[in-house]
Scaffold this motif. Structure first.
Motif, mmCIF file in Angstrom:
data_model
loop_
_atom_site.group_PDB
_atom_site.id
_atom_site.type_symbol
_atom_site.label_atom_id
_atom_site.label_comp_id
_atom_site.label_asym_id
_atom_site.label_seq_id
_atom_site.Cartn_x
_atom_site.Cartn_y
_atom_site.Cartn_z
ATOM 1 N N LEU A 102 -35.626 -10.533 -21.677
ATOM 2 C CA LEU A 102 -36.377 -9.313 -22.016
ATOM 3 C C LEU A 102 -36.995 -8.678 -20.764
ATOM 4 C CD1 LEU A 102 -38.160 -10.361 -25.346
ATOM 5 C CD2 LEU A 102 -36.450 -8.553 -25.085
ATOM 6 N N VAL A 103 -37.505 -9.538 -19.861
ATOM 7 C CA VAL A 103 -38.097 -9.013 -18.617
ATOM 8 C C VAL A 103 -37.021 -8.282 -17.808
ATOM 9 C CG1 VAL A 103 -39.086 -9.675 -16.382
ATOM 10 C CG2 VAL A 103 -40.008 -10.661 -18.489
ATOM 11 N N LEU A 104 -35.827 -8.899 -17.697
ATOM 12 C CA LEU A 104 -34.731 -8.255 -16.957
ATOM 13 C C LEU A 104 -34.331 -6.946 -17.638
ATOM 14 C CD1 LEU A 104 -32.452 -11.324 -16.068
ATOM 15 C CD2 LEU A 104 -33.823 -9.934 -14.491
ATOM 16 N N GLY A 105 -34.278 -6.964 -18.967
ATOM 17 C CA GLY A 105 -33.930 -5.747 -19.722
ATOM 18 C C GLY A 105 -34.941 -4.642 -19.472
ATOM 19 N N ALA A 106 -36.230 -5.010 -19.466
ATOM 20 C CA ALA A 106 -37.286 -4.024 -19.220
ATOM 21 C C ALA A 106 -37.192 -3.495 -17.784
ATOM 22 C CB ALA A 106 -38.662 -4.647 -19.482
ATOM 23 N N LEU A 157 -40.718 -3.282 -25.548
ATOM 24 C CA LEU A 157 -40.189 -4.485 -24.872
ATOM 25 C C LEU A 157 -41.329 -5.325 -24.294
ATOM 26 C CD1 LEU A 157 -36.961 -3.233 -22.999
ATOM 27 C CD2 LEU A 157 -37.132 -4.399 -25.200
ATOM 28 N N THR A 158 -42.340 -4.657 -23.734
ATOM 29 C CA THR A 158 -43.489 -5.388 -23.182
ATOM 30 C C THR A 158 -44.193 -6.180 -24.283
ATOM 31 O OG1 THR A 158 -43.761 -3.590 -21.598
ATOM 32 C CG2 THR A 158 -45.599 -5.120 -21.816
ATOM 33 N N MET A 175 -38.508 -9.379 -37.801
ATOM 34 C CA MET A 175 -38.634 -7.927 -38.013
ATOM 35 C C MET A 175 -39.010 -7.223 -36.704
ATOM 36 S SD MET A 175 -37.860 -7.229 -41.004
ATOM 37 C CE MET A 175 -37.499 -8.123 -42.502
ATOM 38 N N ALA A 176 -39.978 -7.802 -35.997
ATOM 39 C CA ALA A 176 -40.446 -7.179 -34.753
ATOM 40 C C ALA A 176 -39.337 -7.168 -33.706
ATOM 41 C CB ALA A 176 -41.669 -7.928 -34.231
ATOM 42 N N PHE A 177 -38.671 -8.311 -33.536
ATOM 43 C CA PHE A 177 -37.649 -8.401 -32.488
ATOM 44 C C PHE A 177 -36.412 -7.559 -32.820
ATOM 45 C CE2 PHE A 177 -40.259 -11.821 -30.953
ATOM 46 C CZ PHE A 177 -40.064 -11.778 -29.581
#
Lengths: 202, 103
Positions: A102-106, A157-158, A175-177
């Protein structure tokens, strides 16, 4: 296709996905589809105005830097792939891997924003702005609205990056993800059309 | 250790990775057709053909993102139909609108 092998992998996963399910809350899809419909009207309005003044549109398009557009497409595609992989990692309760993905995606999303800011500032330094002509009005307006979506997506994403610290993947977390990821993929797919529309159409 | 390897394999050797590579490839093809050596080799073709091909490729990419990244391939039929109709409908409308201006 490799559809059957993917299904086989899913059945081996510790937290299997139901055979047919809506990703995220049903409500997020009303928002996503609504947004997609609004953008589809943007595409058609742009092409309609382009026909009224083909010369201005063709001439102005030549001043856009195609390489920035391609780079930004590749950044968002890669970001989408990292985020869908993070979701798969969450389903396997690999929270640490999910967080790193997720960090890389952000970061890819931040890269998109940086390229966009460089691009805008080059245009503004060259004396080009919203009021220059109709082409640039559409260019700044559409890419600006899309950029707004990128910023919202980065916020989402954060939030998800912080959520991986809870080390849980409950029905609510799903649901959130899934909803957050779906919104981020929408930001990607809108750019996939905006890019040829603004930069490539001849 | 073994679990980590199996997770890496699960994530990397996946349909999603193949889709990502294909999306990158299609993006590079569009680039090549407009700016790269490809533009030279297809110079004799009407620009409207090239633009139409680029739009069709874009909507194929959009459909791949919808089905495999948004995971709509595994969504209930109604949601999948809604998005498939968006892709086909908007692609057709964009092409029709573009063509009506080039005739």
């Amino acid at each position: 296709m490799s559809n059957s092998s993917t299904l086989a992998l899913n059945t081996n996963a510790p937290a299997p996905v139901a055979a047919k399910h809506i990703p995220g809350e049903a409500g997020i899809w009303i928002f996503i589809v609504g947004d997609m419909v609004i953008f589809s009207l943007f595409f058609l309005v742009f092409l309609h105005h382009r026909q009224q003044d083909l010369a201005t549109f063709m001439h102005s398009q030549l001043t856009l830097n195609l390489h920035y557009g391609v780079l930004n497409t590749l950044l968002l595609l890669t970001s989408s792939w990292l985020v869908v992989s993070a979701l798969k990692a969450m389903r396997r309760h690999a929270f640490h891997t999910a967080r790193r993905l997720l960090v890389l995606g952000a970061l890819c999303g931040v890269g998109f924003g940086a390229v966009k800011i460089i691009e805008y500032s080059e245009k503004i330094r060259a004396g080009i702005n919203l009021a220059t002509n109709e082409f640039y009005m559409f260019y700044f307006m559409y890419t600006g609205i899309h950029f707004g979506h990128v910023l919202i997506g980065l916020g989402v994403l954060t939030f998800l990056i912080f959520k991986t610290r809870e080390q849980t993947y409950s029905a609510g977390d799903r649901m959130a993800f899934e909803g957050g990821a779906a919104f981020w993929h929408m930001v990607d797919l809108l750019w996939i059309v905006l890019f040829p529309l603004l930069y490539l159409v001849k | 250790m073994r679990a980590a390897t199996s997770l890496t394999r699960h994530l990397l050797l996946s349909r999603e990775t193949a889709i990502w590579l294909l999306l990158v490839l299609l993006t590079c093809v569009s680039w090549w057709l407009v700016e790269g050596a490809g533009a030279e080799s297809i110079r004799h073709l009407p620009p409207a053909w090239i633009t139409s091909a680029i739009f069709i490729m874009a909507f194929i990419k959009v459909r791949m993102v919808i089905l495999d990244f948004m995971e709509i391939r595994h969504a209930p039929l109604l949601l999948r139909l809604l998005l498939e109709i968006w892709v086909v409908g908007v692609c057709s409308a964009v092409l029709a609108m573009y063509m009506s201006g080039t005739a």
